[in-house]
Design a protein around this motif. Structure first.
Motif, short mmCIF file in Angstrom:
data_model
loop_
_atom_site.label_atom_id
_atom_site.label_comp_id
_atom_site.label_asym_id
_atom_site.label_seq_id
_atom_site.Cartn_x
_atom_site.Cartn_y
_atom_site.Cartn_z
N ALA A 157 -62.82 19.23 -9.26
CA ALA A 157 -62.01 18.49 -10.23
C ALA A 157 -60.57 18.96 -10.23
N ARG A 158 -60.37 20.27 -10.10
CA ARG A 158 -59.02 20.82 -10.08
C ARG A 158 -58.26 20.34 -8.84
N ARG A 159 -58.93 20.35 -7.69
CA ARG A 159 -58.27 19.89 -6.46
C ARG A 159 -57.96 18.41 -6.53
N LEU A 160 -58.94 17.62 -6.97
CA LEU A 160 -58.74 16.17 -7.06
C LEU A 160 -57.68 15.83 -8.10
N GLY A 161 -57.72 16.54 -9.23
CA GLY A 161 -56.75 16.27 -10.28
C GLY A 161 -55.33 16.57 -9.87
N ALA A 162 -55.13 17.55 -9.00
CA ALA A 162 -53.78 17.87 -8.52
C ALA A 162 -53.20 16.71 -7.72
N ARG A 163 -54.06 15.99 -7.01
CA ARG A 163 -53.59 14.86 -6.20
C ARG A 163 -53.62 13.55 -6.98
N HIS A 164 -54.49 13.46 -7.99
CA HIS A 164 -54.65 12.21 -8.72
C HIS A 164 -54.63 12.51 -10.22
N PRO A 165 -53.47 12.83 -10.75
CA PRO A 165 -53.39 13.34 -12.13
C PRO A 165 -53.75 12.32 -13.21
N GLN A 166 -53.70 11.04 -12.89
CA GLN A 166 -54.03 10.04 -13.92
C GLN A 166 -55.53 9.78 -14.02
N ALA A 167 -56.31 10.30 -13.09
CA ALA A 167 -57.77 10.19 -13.19
C ALA A 167 -58.28 11.29 -14.10
N ASN A 168 -59.12 10.94 -15.04
CA ASN A 168 -59.68 11.90 -15.99
C ASN A 168 -61.04 12.33 -15.46
N ILE A 169 -61.14 13.57 -15.00
CA ILE A 169 -62.34 14.03 -14.27
C ILE A 169 -63.08 15.07 -15.10
N ARG A 170 -64.36 14.86 -15.26
CA ARG A 170 -65.23 15.81 -15.95
C ARG A 170 -66.42 16.12 -15.04
N THR A 171 -66.93 17.34 -15.08
CA THR A 171 -68.07 17.71 -14.23
C THR A 171 -69.10 18.49 -15.03
N HIS A 172 -70.32 18.46 -14.52
CA HIS A 172 -71.39 19.32 -15.04
C HIS A 172 -72.24 19.72 -13.84
N HIS A 173 -72.57 20.99 -13.75
CA HIS A 173 -73.34 21.46 -12.60
C HIS A 173 -74.75 20.84 -12.59
N GLY A 174 -75.40 20.93 -11.45
CA GLY A 174 -76.74 20.36 -11.31
C GLY A 174 -77.87 21.35 -11.49
N TYR A 175 -77.55 22.57 -11.90
CA TYR A 175 -78.56 23.61 -12.06
C TYR A 175 -79.09 23.61 -13.49
N PHE A 176 -79.78 22.54 -13.83
CA PHE A 176 -80.39 22.44 -15.16
C PHE A 176 -81.78 21.85 -15.00
N ASP A 177 -82.57 21.94 -16.03
CA ASP A 177 -83.93 21.39 -16.01
C ASP A 177 -83.83 19.87 -16.06
N ALA A 178 -84.09 19.22 -14.92
CA ALA A 178 -83.95 17.77 -14.83
C ALA A 178 -85.22 17.03 -15.24
N THR A 179 -86.21 17.73 -15.77
CA THR A 179 -87.44 17.09 -16.23
C THR A 179 -87.11 16.07 -17.31
N PRO A 180 -87.67 14.86 -17.23
CA PRO A 180 -87.40 13.86 -18.27
C PRO A 180 -87.71 14.39 -19.66
N GLY A 181 -86.75 14.25 -20.56
CA GLY A 181 -86.96 14.68 -21.94
C GLY A 181 -86.69 16.14 -22.21
N SER A 182 -86.36 16.93 -21.18
CA SER A 182 -86.11 18.35 -21.39
C SER A 182 -84.84 18.54 -22.23
#
Length: 290
Positions: free
Chosen positions: A147-172
């Motif tokens: 997001a930091r790299r992309l935001g430096a080149r595209h400052p008007q894009a609002n970028i948010r991230t969340h890592h994928g290391y979470f319990d992806a079980t439905p309803g968790s």
């Protein structure tokens, strides 16, 4: 979980989201390959489809097929449900396009289409339109770097991230927290990059709880943007050798994917060849009568 239990939640939403693209699609754009539907579209057509849905505030699910996904869809109920929920399926495989040509379909080299083929145009568009873009996936810290790299080149894009290391079980509890974060951010575009088939399962299980936006399964897209994975040179994709490049760089992880899994598709390939031969025979007979 039975297929019917997985497939039912998104039916009403899909009925609302699909018509604009489906009505505009040419007859030769959506084709069947190895038992699955794919769309023969250019990268710019993917972005037009995505932008139209963002502009109209409608949900769309955009996916891609390659030999790995075609193998997994035969083994995994969630994968079948996911592709049933998609509106646009890119072809991310030059060998698959070659096979389509053998079948007499209107596939061309420019129909090879995936995130790496349209990312520069996408981020320019997101910057120009001021889109909110959220990415879920990758190891902790990777998304922030991307997001930091992309935001430096595209400052008007609002970028948010969340890592994928979470319990992806439905309803968790962790999945519920991620969904709440996505809902609060209200993205125009949601990238989900947790690898096949985990990302597809997460999308399809949570589709009704995701906001109306463009939802794309993108694998390691933000790993590439963060520089933690090296993307294959684009020329390797153009000549059909990207798989070989990736195999040489990571043989332990990718040997089965590239050297074993494709053999499971041979029966479907033979069926496609028989059907194509039948179509050619029927066409020749029709021409002979005229």
């Amino acid at each position: 979980m039975a297929d019917s239990l997985i497939q039912t939640p998104a039916d009403d939403r899909r009925a609302h989201a699909r018509p604009a693209f489906r009505q505009a699609r040419r007859d030769d754009e959506r084709v069947r390959l190895l038992g699955q539907s794919v769309d023969l579209v250019r990268p710019e057509e993917v972005l037009l489809h995505l932008a139209r849905h963002v502009r109209e505030g409608r949900r769309t699910v955009i996916a891609n097929h390659n030999l790995h996904s075609l193998h997994l869809v035969r083994k995994t109920a969630e994968m079948r449900a996911f592709y049933a929920a998609t509106d646009l399926v890119q072809v991310d495989s030059r060998p698959l396009l070659w096979f389509a040509r053998i079948l007499g379909l209107s596939a061309r080299p420019f129909h090879r289409c995936t995130y790496l083929d349209w990312r520069d145009r996408f981020w320019s568009l997101a910057d120009r339109e001021g889109w909110r873009v959220m990415a879920v996936g990758g190891a902790p810290g990777v998304g922030e770097t991307a997001a930091r790299r992309l935001g430096a080149r595209h400052p008007q894009a609002n970028i948010r991230t969340h890592h994928g290391y979470f319990d992806a079980t439905p309803g968790s509890a962790e999945t519920t927290a991620v969904l709440a974060e996505v809902a609060a951010f209200r993205p125009h575009v949601l990238f989900v990059g947790m690898g096949m088939p985990r990302q597809e399962a997460w999308i399809v299980h949570n589709l009704e709880r995701l906001p109306d936006c463009a939802i794309l399964s993108v694998g390691a897209a933000f790993d590439y943007e963060a520089g933690v994975q090296a993307a294959a040179p684009r020329w390797t994709g153009r000549v059909g050798l990207e798989w070989a490049y990736r195999l040489m760089r990571d043989p332990r992880r990718l040997f089965v994917r590239y050297c074993v899994e494709p053999w499971s598709l041979v029966p479907a390939a033979l069926q496609d060849l028989r059907a194509a031969r039948g179509r050619r025979g029927a066409s020749a007979a029709h021409s002979g009568r005229h």
